[in-house]
Design a protein around this motif. Structure first.
Motif, PDB file in Angstrom:
ATOM      1  N   GLY A  15       2.640  12.911 -13.965  1.00  0.00           N
ATOM      2  CA  GLY A  15       3.695  13.077 -14.947  1.00  0.00           C
ATOM      3  C   GLY A  15       4.864  12.152 -14.687  1.00  0.00           C
ATOM      4  N   PHE A  16       5.993  12.718 -14.295  1.00  0.00           N
ATOM      5  CA  PHE A  16       7.225  11.924 -14.161  1.00  0.00           C
ATOM      6  C   PHE A  16       7.083  10.787 -13.158  1.00  0.00           C
ATOM      7  CE2 PHE A  16       7.659  14.680 -10.548  1.00  0.00           C
ATOM      8  CZ  PHE A  16       8.418  13.969  -9.632  1.00  0.00           C
ATOM      9  N   SER A  17       6.377  11.021 -12.063  1.00  0.00           N
ATOM     10  CA  SER A  17       6.251   9.986 -11.029  1.00  0.00           C
ATOM     11  C   SER A  17       5.338   8.841 -11.461  1.00  0.00           C
ATOM     12  CB  SER A  17       5.728  10.599  -9.728  1.00  0.00           C
ATOM     13  OG  SER A  17       4.405  11.070  -9.893  1.00  0.00           O
ATOM     14  N   HIS A  18       4.522   9.092 -12.487  1.00  0.00           N
ATOM     15  CA  HIS A  18       3.602   8.070 -12.990  1.00  0.00           C
ATOM     16  C   HIS A  18       4.123   7.411 -14.266  1.00  0.00           C
ATOM     17  CE1 HIS A  18       1.006  10.063 -10.138  1.00  0.00           C
ATOM     18  NE2 HIS A  18       0.024   9.223 -10.375  1.00  0.00           N
ATOM     19  N   SER A  19       5.304   7.813 -14.698  1.00  0.00           N
ATOM     20  CA  SER A  19       5.867   7.261 -15.917  1.00  0.00           C
ATOM     21  C   SER A  19       6.325   5.818 -15.706  1.00  0.00           C
ATOM     22  CB  SER A  19       7.057   8.119 -16.370  1.00  0.00           C
ATOM     23  OG  SER A  19       7.808   7.460 -17.355  1.00  0.00           O
ATOM     24  N   LEU A  20       5.977   4.953 -16.627  1.00  0.00           N
ATOM     25  CA  LEU A  20       6.428   3.561 -16.538  1.00  0.00           C
ATOM     26  C   LEU A  20       7.947   3.477 -16.625  1.00  0.00           C
ATOM     27  CD1 LEU A  20       3.787   1.809 -18.844  1.00  0.00           C
ATOM     28  CD2 LEU A  20       3.691   2.204 -16.371  1.00  0.00           C
ATOM     29  N   LEU A  21       8.543   4.413 -17.335  1.00  0.00           N
ATOM     30  CA  LEU A  21      10.006   4.426 -17.454  1.00  0.00           C
ATOM     31  C   LEU A  21      10.650   4.782 -16.112  1.00  0.00           C
ATOM     32  CD1 LEU A  21      10.233   6.321 -20.873  1.00  0.00           C
ATOM     33  CD2 LEU A  21      10.222   3.845 -20.471  1.00  0.00           C
ATOM     34  N   THR A  22      10.131   5.830 -15.467  1.00  0.00           N
ATOM     35  CA  THR A  22      10.658   6.226 -14.158  1.00  0.00           C
ATOM     36  C   THR A  22      10.483   5.103 -13.147  1.00  0.00           C
ATOM     37  OG1 THR A  22      10.120   8.547 -14.614  1.00  0.00           O
ATOM     38  CG2 THR A  22      10.475   7.926 -12.313  1.00  0.00           C
ATOM     39  N   GLN A  23       9.311   4.513 -13.135  1.00  0.00           N
ATOM     40  CA  GLN A  23       9.015   3.467 -12.158  1.00  0.00           C
ATOM     41  C   GLN A  23       9.883   2.231 -12.369  1.00  0.00           C
ATOM     42  OE1 GLN A  23       4.813   3.141 -12.872  1.00  0.00           O
ATOM     43  NE2 GLN A  23       4.309   4.882 -11.568  1.00  0.00           N
TER      44      GLN A  23
ATOM     45  N   GLY B 149       0.808  -1.206   0.000  1.00  0.00           N
ATOM     46  CA  GLY B 149       0.000   0.000   0.000  1.00  0.00           C
ATOM     47  C   GLY B 149       0.843   1.259   0.000  1.00  0.00           C
ATOM     48  N   LEU B 150       1.898   1.275   0.798  1.00  0.00           N
ATOM     49  CA  LEU B 150       2.765   2.452   0.865  1.00  0.00           C
ATOM     50  C   LEU B 150       3.505   2.678  -0.450  1.00  0.00           C
ATOM     51  CD1 LEU B 150       4.240   2.082   4.470  1.00  0.00           C
ATOM     52  CD2 LEU B 150       2.516   3.723   3.685  1.00  0.00           C
ATOM     53  N   ILE B 151       3.993   1.598  -1.052  1.00  0.00           N
ATOM     54  CA  ILE B 151       4.689   1.735  -2.334  1.00  0.00           C
ATOM     55  C   ILE B 151       3.735   2.273  -3.399  1.00  0.00           C
ATOM     56  CG2 ILE B 151       5.820   0.473  -4.196  1.00  0.00           C
ATOM     57  CD1 ILE B 151       6.915  -1.434  -2.059  1.00  0.00           C
ATOM     58  N   ALA B 152       2.511   1.794  -3.387  1.00  0.00           N
ATOM     59  CA  ALA B 152       1.538   2.208  -4.401  1.00  0.00           C
ATOM     60  C   ALA B 152       1.133   3.665  -4.281  1.00  0.00           C
ATOM     61  CB  ALA B 152       0.297   1.317  -4.322  1.00  0.00           C
ATOM     62  N   THR B 153       1.334   4.267  -3.124  1.00  0.00           N
ATOM     63  CA  THR B 153       0.977   5.681  -2.960  1.00  0.00           C
ATOM     64  C   THR B 153       2.119   6.619  -3.347  1.00  0.00           C
ATOM     65  OG1 THR B 153       1.681   5.699  -0.635  1.00  0.00           O
ATOM     66  CG2 THR B 153      -0.628   5.139  -1.089  1.00  0.00           C
ATOM     67  N   LEU B 154       3.310   6.086  -3.557  1.00  0.00           N
ATOM     68  CA  LEU B 154       4.470   6.935  -3.865  1.00  0.00           C
ATOM     69  C   LEU B 154       4.263   7.834  -5.092  1.00  0.00           C
ATOM     70  CD1 LEU B 154       7.474   4.514  -3.139  1.00  0.00           C
ATOM     71  CD2 LEU B 154       6.644   6.420  -1.733  1.00  0.00           C
ATOM     72  N   PRO B 155       3.673   7.330  -6.198  1.00  0.00           N
ATOM     73  CA  PRO B 155       3.530   8.208  -7.367  1.00  0.00           C
ATOM     74  C   PRO B 155       2.740   9.481  -7.094  1.00  0.00           C
ATOM     75  CG  PRO B 155       3.236   5.926  -8.028  1.00  0.00           C
ATOM     76  CD  PRO B 155       3.288   5.937  -6.529  1.00  0.00           C
ATOM     77  N   ASP B 156       1.789   9.432  -6.171  1.00  0.00           N
ATOM     78  CA  ASP B 156       0.951  10.611  -5.911  1.00  0.00           C
ATOM     79  C   ASP B 156       1.631  11.647  -5.024  1.00  0.00           C
ATOM     80  OD1 ASP B 156      -1.155  10.021  -7.535  1.00  0.00           O
ATOM     81  OD2 ASP B 156      -2.361   9.059  -5.973  1.00  0.00           O
ATOM     82  N   LEU B 157       2.840  11.376  -4.583  1.00  0.00           N
ATOM     83  CA  LEU B 157       3.557  12.377  -3.792  1.00  0.00           C
ATOM     84  C   LEU B 157       3.920  13.596  -4.628  1.00  0.00           C
ATOM     85  CD1 LEU B 157       5.936  10.160  -1.613  1.00  0.00           C
ATOM     86  CD2 LEU B 157       3.743  11.184  -0.980  1.00  0.00           C
ATOM     87  N   ASP B 158       3.806  13.473  -5.957  1.00  0.00           N
ATOM     88  CA  ASP B 158       4.081  14.645  -6.796  1.00  0.00           C
ATOM     89  C   ASP B 158       3.060  15.759  -6.569  1.00  0.00           C
ATOM     90  OD1 ASP B 158       1.920  13.422  -8.013  1.00  0.00           O
ATOM     91  OD2 ASP B 158       2.601  13.821 -10.051  1.00  0.00           O
ATOM     92  N   SER B 159       1.943  15.435  -5.929  1.00  0.00           N
ATOM     93  CA  SER B 159       0.931  16.443  -5.628  1.00  0.00           C
ATOM     94  C   SER B 159       1.442  17.479  -4.633  1.00  0.00           C
ATOM     95  CB  SER B 159      -0.335  15.777  -5.063  1.00  0.00           C
ATOM     96  OG  SER B 159      -0.895  14.884  -5.996  1.00  0.00           O
ATOM     97  N   PHE B 160       2.465  17.123  -3.873  1.00  0.00           N
ATOM     98  CA  PHE B 160       2.979  18.021  -2.844  1.00  0.00           C
ATOM     99  C   PHE B 160       4.132  18.886  -3.333  1.00  0.00           C
ATOM    100  CE2 PHE B 160       1.102  14.378  -0.657  1.00  0.00           C
ATOM    101  CZ  PHE B 160       0.228  15.020   0.202  1.00  0.00           C
ATOM    102  N   LEU B 161       4.513  18.725  -4.585  1.00  0.00           N
ATOM    103  CA  LEU B 161       5.585  19.546  -5.137  1.00  0.00           C
ATOM    104  C   LEU B 161       5.080  20.959  -5.419  1.00  0.00           C
ATOM    105  CD1 LEU B 161       7.163  17.020  -7.673  1.00  0.00           C
ATOM    106  CD2 LEU B 161       8.028  17.658  -5.416  1.00  0.00           C
ATOM    107  N   PRO B 162       5.940  21.961  -5.306  1.00  0.00           N
ATOM    108  CA  PRO B 162       5.517  23.342  -5.621  1.00  0.00           C
ATOM    109  C   PRO B 162       5.406  23.532  -7.132  1.00  0.00           C
ATOM    110  CG  PRO B 162       7.844  23.297  -5.042  1.00  0.00           C
ATOM    111  CD  PRO B 162       7.328  21.904  -4.805  1.00  0.00           C
ATOM    112  N   TYR B 163       4.342  24.204  -7.551  1.00  0.00           N
ATOM    113  CA  TYR B 163       4.140  24.488  -8.963  1.00  0.00           C
ATOM    114  C   TYR B 163       3.932  25.983  -9.155  1.00  0.00           C
ATOM    115  CZ  TYR B 163       3.542  19.454  -9.520  1.00  0.00           C
ATOM    116  OH  TYR B 163       3.736  18.106  -9.522  1.00  0.00           O
ATOM    117  N   ALA B 164       4.241  26.451 -10.354  1.00  0.00           N
ATOM    118  CA  ALA B 164       4.180  27.886 -10.630  1.00  0.00           C
ATOM    119  C   ALA B 164       2.762  28.410 -10.700  1.00  0.00           C
ATOM    120  CB  ALA B 164       4.911  28.197 -11.941  1.00  0.00           C
ATOM    121  N   SER B 165       1.792  27.542 -11.051  1.00  0.00           N
ATOM    122  CA  SER B 165       0.408  27.987 -11.187  1.00  0.00           C
ATOM    123  C   SER B 165      -0.531  26.818 -10.933  1.00  0.00           C
ATOM    124  CB  SER B 165       0.153  28.553 -12.588  1.00  0.00           C
ATOM    125  OG  SER B 165       0.208  27.515 -13.564  1.00  0.00           O
ATOM    126  N   SER B 166      -1.808  27.143 -10.770  1.00  0.00           N
ATOM    127  CA  SER B 166      -2.825  26.101 -10.580  1.00  0.00           C
ATOM    128  C   SER B 166      -2.933  25.216 -11.811  1.00  0.00           C
ATOM    129  CB  SER B 166      -4.180  26.742 -10.276  1.00  0.00           C
ATOM    130  OG  SER B 166      -4.136  27.478  -9.074  1.00  0.00           O
TER     131      SER B 166
END
Length: 306
Positions: A57-65, A31-48
């Motif tokens: 994006g990158f955290s959900h990429s099959l290549l990255t994973q 369960g913990l491993i499966a939630t890792l890709p969604d941690l990108d939601s906590f990154l700072p972004y320039a706009s909404s």
């Protein structure tokens, strides 16, 4: 999908491969491993807009994973050293926990950037399940709870129980995919949608009722149907569409351009008293679309936008 469903899916996969040795720890680990890709939601972004379009994006990429799976698996081997886990099995389960997260997201309306950083078009999407589907989540949850309950008594039986409900959940997804193609085929045959780009998706919380969107240069049409109906769409409505911001805004910001790409063309602009807005037409009902963002403000004289 929602975070609870992703956690439970990972827990079920974890039980499948690591349950024989780790017991309840396998569910928690998966369960913990499966939630890792969604941690990108906590990154700072320039706009909404960037926050929406760079998520999945990158955290959900099959290549990255695939690249990160050996690193995570190595950490687990060290953490659970006393259990003498098999390296190949741990690596496989870590990889499955990660990629099933992304593949499940790709079955929802907004899809997933599965092949980031390759430039292969908008996020991959085959809308066949709503972002929250109680039936799918409950099937997974029953399997995990059953495993946890039975593992102390009969671990082999616990594994079979979890495997059964994991298979049932996969069957449910397959039914949704089949329904998607049935509804889309039916929608494409409608004369009202001739010459339009068509998008179909399940209604909230079910795969029985479906929403259909047809878009052309100057208008969009919305309707609904159910997968068993032989009739045309019901509640069929037509709305005017503003396909470009150019008449009001000459220099389009990069985040707005990316939002147009992200929405795969299923968007519209709208002028308001405050300024110029862009809306993703795939979620919500006209005129209330939750993914609506102001991209320019109206000047005091009311004729120009900045």
């Amino acid at each position: 999908m929602d975070s609870v469903t992703q956690f439970v899916l990972g827990a079920s996969v974890g039980c499948l491969g690591l349950g024989p040795k780790l017991g309840w720890r396998a569910a928690l680990t998966g369960g913990l491993i499966a939630t890792l890709p969604d941690l990108d939601s906590f990154l700072p972004y320039a706009s909404s807009l960037d926050k929406v379009t760079y998520h999945r994006g990158f955290s959900h990429s099959l290549l990255t994973q695939t690249v990160l799976s050996p690193v995570i698996a190595g950490g687990l081997m060290m953490f659970f050293k006393k259990y003498q886990l098999d390296w190949a099995r741990v690596l496989l389960i870590v990889w499955l926990c990660l990629i099933t997260h992304s593949l499940l997201d790709s079955l929802t309306t907004y899809g997933t950037q599965l092949f980031w950083p390759l430039n292969v078009g908008p996020p991959v999407a085959l809308p066949s399940i709503f972002i929250i589907d109680p039936i799918y989540t409950i099937l997974l949850l029953v399997g995990v709870i059953g495993f946890l309950y039975l593992s102390n008594k009969n671990r082999r039986r616990a594994l079979k129980f979890n495997r059964l409900f994991l298979c049932l959940s996969a069957l449910y997804l397959s039914l949704g995919i089949g329904a998607h193609f049935i509804v889309k085929h039916k929608a494409m045959a409608l004369p009202q949608l001739e010459g339009k780009r068509v998008h179909v998706q399940p209604a909230p919380f079910t795969i029985l009722y479906w929403l259909v969107l047809g878009v052309d240069e100057n208008s969009y049409l919305v309707g609904s149907t159910n997968v068993f109906s032989t009739c045309s769409l019901i509640d069929f409505k037509r709305f005017e569409r503003l396909p470009s911001a150019v008449p009001y805004l000459q220099d389009l910001p990069d985040d707005v351009k990316r939002f147009e790409w992200f929405s795969d063309g299923f968007f519209t602009y709208r002028t308001t008293d405050a300024g110029l807005e862009i809306s993703d037409l795939r979620i919500g009902f006209s005129p209330s679309y939750p993914f609506t963002y102001q991209v320019a403000s109206r000047q005091i004289d009311g004729d120009q936008f900045i």
